[in-house]
Design an enzyme around this catalytic site. Structure first.
Site: not given
Length: 668
Positions: A38, A388, A448-449, A550, A567-568, A576
């Site tokens: 830049k 999540n 997991g979350n 997923n 995610e399904r 996820c």
């Protein structure tokens, strides 16, 4: 993209609602990631158009004494071209966006009076967005800010201050990282000074505003940018970067000045805490991560016209700057209101006492109520983990709620809103059972979350030990609390066995107790350009045997991978946990990592480690936290042998609020 006039319009609106050009200043804003070129493009344009005045829009190049650190133009070039806002702030002082915008207003007036045009060179993405959008920050109070700065001295103070902000201005708290003390202080300053009438929340810095300047973005191919970053660091060292940092540290630099990349890294070398090679590697790695964040921010702004070289940039600038001042209307639409989370009144008693937080579960609701009414009348705890969010409550003694009722509860427009619902069965406190439901109401094997949030909930609400075992539809899982913070906790869970099959080139099928398809993407630019919703829906239609799948798209990073996910039962999400494990397993298969991987989700980083465990036995008590993120954790003997592996997922969990859906919907 249709080019717009490179004009800033200041004035009123006529009766037609179109912007009236009462004062027009032709100009241009140059944007792009660090090391893209830049500054070189700005110099070419400033010499090509002598009436252009370059203005550095950067939070760090304003400091006198960090010229090499921030790669500002040479002093001769600054003087020749009349660069503004470069090296003009004493190193030991703070300089905020509000101060910059105030100073810039006067500078733009002078430039207009001289019949010149501004060439904005960014810099700091937030600052350039503020200028382009015509943003004016809410008023604060300097005395109050100084008092807050004196009070907040450590992480504990920051967490307490963040809790205060959640009470005073929940909307602002949603957008502030509690670890970012500067933004935290600013949010509190505005909330306290205005008695709640002003806020730092909102999308006045969004991409829907009519731009006051045309933005020209300079981007490079990732491999070229990586080479430029390394070459830039080597050049800075050759120019005397070490000496500059040593002098700067002796001048007691402000907190913001210390944030400049290279100051802490080279300072550590000067203090004898690391080698020069290690310092250089950390600088390069940190710069690459900064570039990824910058590109993620900038590419969401569809108003930017992107070019890939200096020559292409000059050609586009010629086209833009050659046009005269014309009115800018509102063809880009009005500002959208940011969605603010409404915290339930049940949170007013903020003491997190298990004894005082009884949950009204669905089996306590009168039988005459429908399942939907029963859910809406229950009280849930809302937790979030790396983006999540989950509603968590106790499971009913009878049948589980139906899919329609759950979908209504989790709907973000018509219900409370969350990525998932977790109902826990505590009939056997030694083996709590997790019942997990997706946003569409369908049953899910595990998350997991969600596991981490559930572990947080069980320790906080039901007094379980910091390490325990729980049951999921995918089998037994272990949870361990690693760190108990005042606002967020860090926890880790085992993720069970993972199987991987290479399906086709650059695509893998992975079973993490639930099905995943991991697609390897060559470059970060291609990853950012993906239509996750459309691509995810396409893969759902193909996954007939597993009733959806997923899907994760990954690209290699410094110590793992960058991931996007569909995610399904939900759609695109910010994170996820099982997807992070699947992605880490593929990264390991490809040789990107060995026993430890960092997976960069949009909502934050999650860490995955692969640990050998003799006979699949490994006590979760006494597991030491790693000395650093670069150190793979060990949970006991057996590491390095042919024993089976345990896979652990580590990340944050945050208690948001207690929510009664019925009261919440009435209040909103």
């Amino acid at each position: 993209m249709v080019g717009r006039l490179a004009t800033i319009c200041v004035g009123e609106h006529d009766d037609s609602g179109k912007g009236v050009l009462t004062q027009a200043i032709d100009g241009l804003a140059l944007v792009g990631p660090t090391a893209s070129g830049k500054t070189e493009l700005a110099e070419v344009l400033a010499r090509r158009y002598p009436e252009l005045t370059p203005i550095a829009v950067d939070a760090l190049s304003v400091y006198d004494g960090l010229e090499i650190t921030t790669a500002t133009p040479e002093r001769q070039v600054i003087d020749e071209l009349g660069y503004r806002f470069v090296a003009h702030v004493p190193l030991d002082q703070e300089y905020s966006l509000g101060q910059f915008l105030s100073d810039l207003e006067g500078e733009l007036t002078r430039i207009h009076d001289e019949n010149r045009r501004p060439l904005l060179v960014g810099g700091t993405a937030l600052w350039i967005r503020a200028v382009v959008n015509g943003f004016r920050p809410p008023q604060g109070a300097r005395g109050l800010r100084l008092w807050l700065e004196a009070r907040l001295t450590d992480a504990s103070d920051d967490r307490s201050a963040y809790q205060l902000l959640t009470q005073l201005d929940p909307a602002a708290a949603q957008g502030v990282d509690p670890r970012n003390r500067r933004r935290l202080i600013r949010a509190l300053e505005v909330a306290l000074a205005s008695n709640g009438s002003e806020t730092v929340a909102g999308d006045r810095l969004g991409t829907d505003a009519t731009p006051r300047y045309e933005q020209l973005g300079l981007a490079r191919p990732p491999e070229v940018l990586a080479q430029r970053i390394e070459a830039r660091v080597r050049a800075q060292l050759a120019l005397g970067w070490l000496d500059e940092v040593e002098r700067a540290l002796a001048r007691n630099p402000s907190r913001t000045a210390r944030m400049a990349i290279g100051v802490s890294e080279l300072g550590a070398f000067l203090a004898g805490e690391t080698s020069l090679d290690e310092a250089i590697e950390r600088i390069i790695r940190r710069t690459r991560r900064l570039v990824r964040r910058q590109l993620g921010w900038l590419r969401r702004d569809a108003r930017i016209l992107w070019v890939s070289s200096i020559d292409e940039g000059v050609a586009e600038a010629d086209r833009l700057l050659g046009r005269g001042g014309t009115r800018l209307g509102h063809e880009h639409g009005a500002h959208k209101l940011a969605e603010h989370a409404i915290v339930d009144s049940a949170q007013e008693g903020s003491a997190l006492s298990v004894a005082t937080r009884g949950h009204k579960t669905t089996d306590q609701i009168p039988r005459s109520m429908t399942q939907k009414e029963a859910l809406m009348g229950s009280t849930f705890a809302k937790f979030t983990g790396a983006g999540n969010d989950f509603l968590i409550g106790e499971a009913p003694t009878g049948a589980m709620p139906d899919a329609e009722s759950i979908a209504a509860l989790l709907n973000r427009s018509l219900g409370v809103g969350a990525d998932g619902l977790i109902l826990v069965d505590l009939a056997n406190r030694d083996r709590p059972v997790m019942h997990l439901f997706n946003q569409d109401g369908s049953r899910a094997e595990m998350s997991g979350n969600g596991l981490r949030c559930l572990g947080h909930y069980l320790v906080l609400y039901h007094g379980l030990d910091p390490s325990f075992v729980l049951m999921t539809d995918a089998g037994e899982r272990k949870y361990r609390l690693v760190e108990r913070g005042e606002w967020a906790w860090t926890g880790e869970t085992t993720m069970g066995e993972v199987t991987l099959v290479e399906d086709e080139d650059s695509t893998f099928l992975v079973d993490v107790g639930n099905p995943h398809r991991v697609v390897v993407v060559p470059t970060l630019a291609e990853l950012e350009a993906l239509d996750i919703a459309a691509e995810g829906a396409r893969y759902q239609a193909l996954a007939t045997k597993t009733e959806g799948i997923n899907v994760e798209w990954i690209v290699r990073s410094e110590d793992g991978c960058v991931m996007r996910v569909f995610e399904r039962g939900v759609g695109p999400t910010l994170a996820c946990g099982t997807g992070s494990v699947a992605s880490a397993r593929v990264a390991r298969q490809l040789g990107w990592v060995q026993d430890y991987a960092v997976v960069e989700n949009p909502g934050g980083e999650l860490a995955v480690r692969f640990v050998s465990v003799p006979n699949r036995v490994g006590a979760i008590e006494g597991v030491a936290a790693p000395a650093s993120r670069d150190e793979a954790w060990s949970i006991g003997p057996g590491e390095g042998d042919d024993s089976p592996e345990e896979i652990w997922l580590r990340g944050p969990s945050l208690f948001v609020a207690e929510i009664n859906p019925a009261r919440w919907l009435m209040s909103s």
